[in-house]
Design an enzyme around this catalytic site. Structure first.
Site, PDB file in Angstrom:
ATOM      1  N   THR A 123     110.179  94.950   6.775  1.00 39.63           N
ATOM      2  CA  THR A 123     109.309  95.982   7.368  1.00 39.63           C
ATOM      3  C   THR A 123     107.861  95.613   7.065  1.00 39.63           C
ATOM      4  OG1 THR A 123     109.593  97.358   5.383  1.00 39.63           O
ATOM      5  CG2 THR A 123     111.023  97.826   7.252  1.00 39.63           C
ATOM      6  N   SER A 130      98.477  96.005 -17.770  1.00 35.35           N
ATOM      7  CA  SER A 130      97.761  94.780 -18.135  1.00 35.35           C
ATOM      8  C   SER A 130      96.695  94.491 -17.091  1.00 35.35           C
ATOM      9  CB  SER A 130      98.735  93.601 -18.247  1.00 35.35           C
ATOM     10  OG  SER A 130      99.660  93.818 -19.297  1.00 35.35           O
ATOM     11  N   ALA A 131      95.456  94.469 -17.534  1.00 38.62           N
ATOM     12  CA  ALA A 131      94.350  94.194 -16.615  1.00 38.62           C
ATOM     13  C   ALA A 131      94.344  92.726 -16.231  1.00 38.62           C
ATOM     14  CB  ALA A 131      93.024  94.573 -17.263  1.00 38.62           C
ATOM     15  N   CYS A 172     105.556  93.511  -1.353  1.00 38.69           N
ATOM     16  CA  CYS A 172     105.924  94.929  -1.420  1.00 38.69           C
ATOM     17  C   CYS A 172     104.736  95.853  -1.675  1.00 38.69           C
ATOM     18  CB  CYS A 172     106.989  95.137  -2.501  1.00 38.69           C
ATOM     19  SG  CYS A 172     108.583  94.402  -2.081  1.00 38.69           S
ATOM     20  N   ASN A 198     106.525 102.631  -5.825  1.00 38.09           N
ATOM     21  CA  ASN A 198     105.563 101.556  -5.604  1.00 38.09           C
ATOM     22  C   ASN A 198     104.130 102.065  -5.709  1.00 38.09           C
ATOM     23  OD1 ASN A 198     107.457  99.575  -5.319  1.00 38.09           O
ATOM     24  ND2 ASN A 198     107.322  99.426  -3.095  1.00 38.09           N
ATOM     25  N   GLU A 236     116.005  99.990  -2.509  1.00 40.91           N
ATOM     26  CA  GLU A 236     116.099  98.908  -3.509  1.00 40.91           C
ATOM     27  C   GLU A 236     114.942  99.020  -4.488  1.00 40.91           C
ATOM     28  OE1 GLU A 236     113.945  96.234  -3.873  1.00 40.91           O
ATOM     29  OE2 GLU A 236     112.657  96.501  -2.116  1.00 40.91           O
ATOM     30  N   LYS A 274     111.334 105.361  -3.117  1.00 43.85           N
ATOM     31  CA  LYS A 274     110.846 103.974  -3.145  1.00 43.85           C
ATOM     32  C   LYS A 274     109.334 103.911  -2.920  1.00 43.85           C
ATOM     33  CE  LYS A 274     110.767  99.461  -2.888  1.00 43.85           C
ATOM     34  NZ  LYS A 274     110.893  98.617  -4.079  1.00 43.85           N
TER      35      LYS A 274
END
Length: 439
Positions: free
Chosen positions: A86, A258-259, A267, A215, A152, A211
Site C-alpha cells: 500500500t 535514541s536521537a 512503513c 506507527n 502486522e 496498526k
C-alpha cells in the site's frame, strides 16, 4: 490448515514461510513470475536474518510452495492472507490501494465455497469494510465470504521471530457479521496462543487503527527525542544522557528514544502520511496535525547532517565524503526512504564525491542512487575522505576503532548520525567527533 498468502513482498514472503513453520500448508501467490521462480528455488529477494533458512526448510518439507495463478490459490485454500503493498500515492499523502483492490477483484470471483480473507496490509481505516462488501458482491459464495483484518507488527531484522512469537495478535471482524474469522484465526495461531500471547478481537475499524496508531506513536517518540536533540545542540546538553534519564521512567521507556538521523523505511514515513490524509477525509483533520510536525522534525535531522558535513569540509566542491550505511536500519537491506541514502544524495548534489558502504544494502542502493560511488568495505569508503558519516548503526560500524580509519582518511572528522560511538575514544585519538544533540 491450507492457506494462501497473496503478495510475496517483504511481508508476504515472511508470513508465508512462518505460517508453514507453524505447521500449515501454505501457497504463496504473486503476479510476478520472476519473483515466484526465485522463491521456489529457495532464494529470498531481500535480506532478513533467518528467513532463508525457514523458507528452504519448508520448501523441502513440501509445506510451502509458490504460484502466480489465482485459480490455483482458490482451488488450494479456503483461508487467505492479503499482504500486498500500500505505497504512498505519487504527489499525495494518501495510500495507494490499487494493489489491494486488484487482489480482491481477482480472487473473489473464484471463491465458490465459504472462505475467510484476512487482510494484513496497512490500510486506511474503513478499507476492510469496503473490501468485505466488494468481495461478497463478486464471489459466487456470496455471504459465505468473510473479510477480517489481522494487522502486522513486524520489525525488519526480527521479522521471523515477530511472526512465530508475536507480542500480540489482533483480529478485527465485522461486528454485524463476525462469521468464522475468529475461530479460523485461533486455529492458525494455535501455537502462539498456547504460549499465552495476547489474542485481541476487535471490530474492523479498530484493527485498522491499531496498526496506524502504533506507527504514529513510534514515529512521534523518535521525532520527540530528535526535537529535544535540537534544543540540546544550542544549550550544550547531551541528549543521550537525557534520554537515559527520562527512559528510566516506566511511563516513558528507553526504546525508540535514541536521537539521530531519524526514521525511514517502507512503513513509518508513508503510514503516518496516509494516517493524516485519512483523518482529513473523515473530517478529523485537526486530530493528527501534530504528525505533520513529526514528519518535519524527521526531515530536519537529515538537513542537519548535511550541514555538519559541509561544516567539516568547508565546501563540498572538491571534497570527499564517506558514508557508512545505506539501509534505513541495521540487519536489513531496505533502502526505502533511507535517511542515510537521502543524506548521501544531498551531499553529492552539492558537489562532493561520496563513497558509500553498507554490509547488505549495496545492490538496492545502486538501483536507487546509481550516481553514488560504492565500495566493498568501510576502510575503502573512507580512503581520502575529508569527513566520515556513520548513518546506519550496523554492529561492524559500532565496533570501529579510530585506528581502523585514521590511516586512510584525509581529514579526521567523524559525524555520528546514530550516536552509537564513544565520543571520548575518538576525540582522544585526534578526531573531531560530532553527534546529534551531543556537546
Amino acid at each position: 490448515m491450507r492457506i494462501a498468502v497473496i503478495g510475496t513482498g517483504y511481508l508476504g514472503t515472511t508470513h508465508a514461510a512462518c505460517l508453514a513453520e507453524l505447521g500449515h500448508e501454505v501457497l504463496g501467490l504473486d503476479v510476478s513470475a520472476d519473483k515466484v521462480a526465485k522463491l521456489e528455488s529457495g532464494e529470498v529477494p531481500f535480506y532478513e536474518p533467518g528467513l532463508e533458512r525457514v523458507l528452504r526448510r519448508n520448501l523441502a518439507a513440501g509445506t510451502l510452495r509458490f504460484t502466480s495463478d489465482y485459480g490455483e490459490a482458490a482451488r488450494f485454500a479456503q483461508t487467505y492472507f492479503l499482504t500486498v503493498g500500500t505505497p504512498q500515492k505519487k504527489g499525495e499523502y494518501a495510500a495507494d490501494l490499487g494493489f489491494v483492490d486488484a487482489a480482491i477483484d481477482t480472487l473473489a470471483p473464484l471463491l465458490t465455497s465459504p472462505a475467510v480473507i484476512f487482510g494484513k496490509s496497512t490500510v486506511p481505516v474503513g478499507t476492510a469494510a469496503r473490501l468485505g462488501t466488494r468481495a461478497r458482491a463478486l464471489a459466487p459464495a456470496g455471504d459465505d465470504v468473510d473479510v477480517a483484518w489481522n494487522p502486522e507488527f513486524l520489525r525488519e531484522g526480527y521479522a521471523v521471530n515477530d511472526t512465530v512469537h508475536p507480542d500480540r495478535i489482533v483480529i478485527g471482524v465485522d461486528r454485524d457479521r463476525p462469521g468464522r474469522a475468529v475461530a479460523v484465526a485461533r486455529e492458525i495461531y494455535a501455537d502462539p496462543i498456547d504460549q499465552e500471547i495476547p489474542f485481541l478481537v476487535t471490530d474492523l475499524a479498530t484493527a485498522e487503527l491499531v496498526k496506524s496508531s502504533a506507527n504514529a506513536f513510534l514515529a512521534t517518540k523518535i521525532s520527540f527525542i530528535n526535537a529535544i536533540a535540537e534544543v540540546c545542540e544550542v544549550t550544550g546538553a547531551d541528549v543521550t544522557v537525557l534520554a537515559d534519564a527520562i527512559g528510566y521512567d516506566a511511563r516513558i521507556g528507553r526504546r525508540f528514544l535514541s536521537a539521530g538521523a531519524g526514521f525511514g523505511g517502507g512503513c513509518l514515513p508513508k503510514d503516518i502520511r496516509a494516517f493524516m490524509a485519512r483523518a482529513g477525509e473523515l473530517g478529523a483533520n485537526e486530530a493528527l496535525t501534530f504528525l505533520r510536525e513529526v514528519d518535519n522534525i524527521n526531515m530536519r535531522r537529515r538537513t542537519r547532517l548535511v550541514e555538519l558535513a559541509r561544516e567539516a569540509c568547508g565546501s563540498f566542491l572538491g571534497a570527499r565524503v564517506a558514508v557508512l550505511g545505506a539501509a534505513f536500519k541495521p540487519d536489513s537491506d531496505d533502502v526505502r526512504d533511507s535517511p542515510a541514502l537521502n543524506v548521501a544524495g544531498q551531499i553529492q548534489l552539492q558537489g562532493a564525491a561520496v563513497n558509500v558502504y553498507d554490509p547488505k544494502a549495496m545492490d538496492n542502493s545502486r538501483a536507487l542512487f546509481p550516481t553514488l560511488s560504492y565500495t566493498t568495505s568501510a576502510a575503502e569508503a573512507c580512503e581520502g575522505a575529508d569527513v566520515v558519516l556513520l548513518l546506519t548503526e550496523w554492529q561492524e560500524f559500532r565496533e570501529l576503532e579510530p585506528s581502523d580509519l585514521g590511516a586512510v582518511v584525509r581529514g579526521k572528522w567523524i559525524i555520528d548520525g546514530r550516536n552509537c560511538l564513544d565520543p571520548r575514544q575518538w576525540r582522544d585519538s585526534g578526531w573531531t567527533y560530532r553527534g546529534l544533540g551531543r556537546p
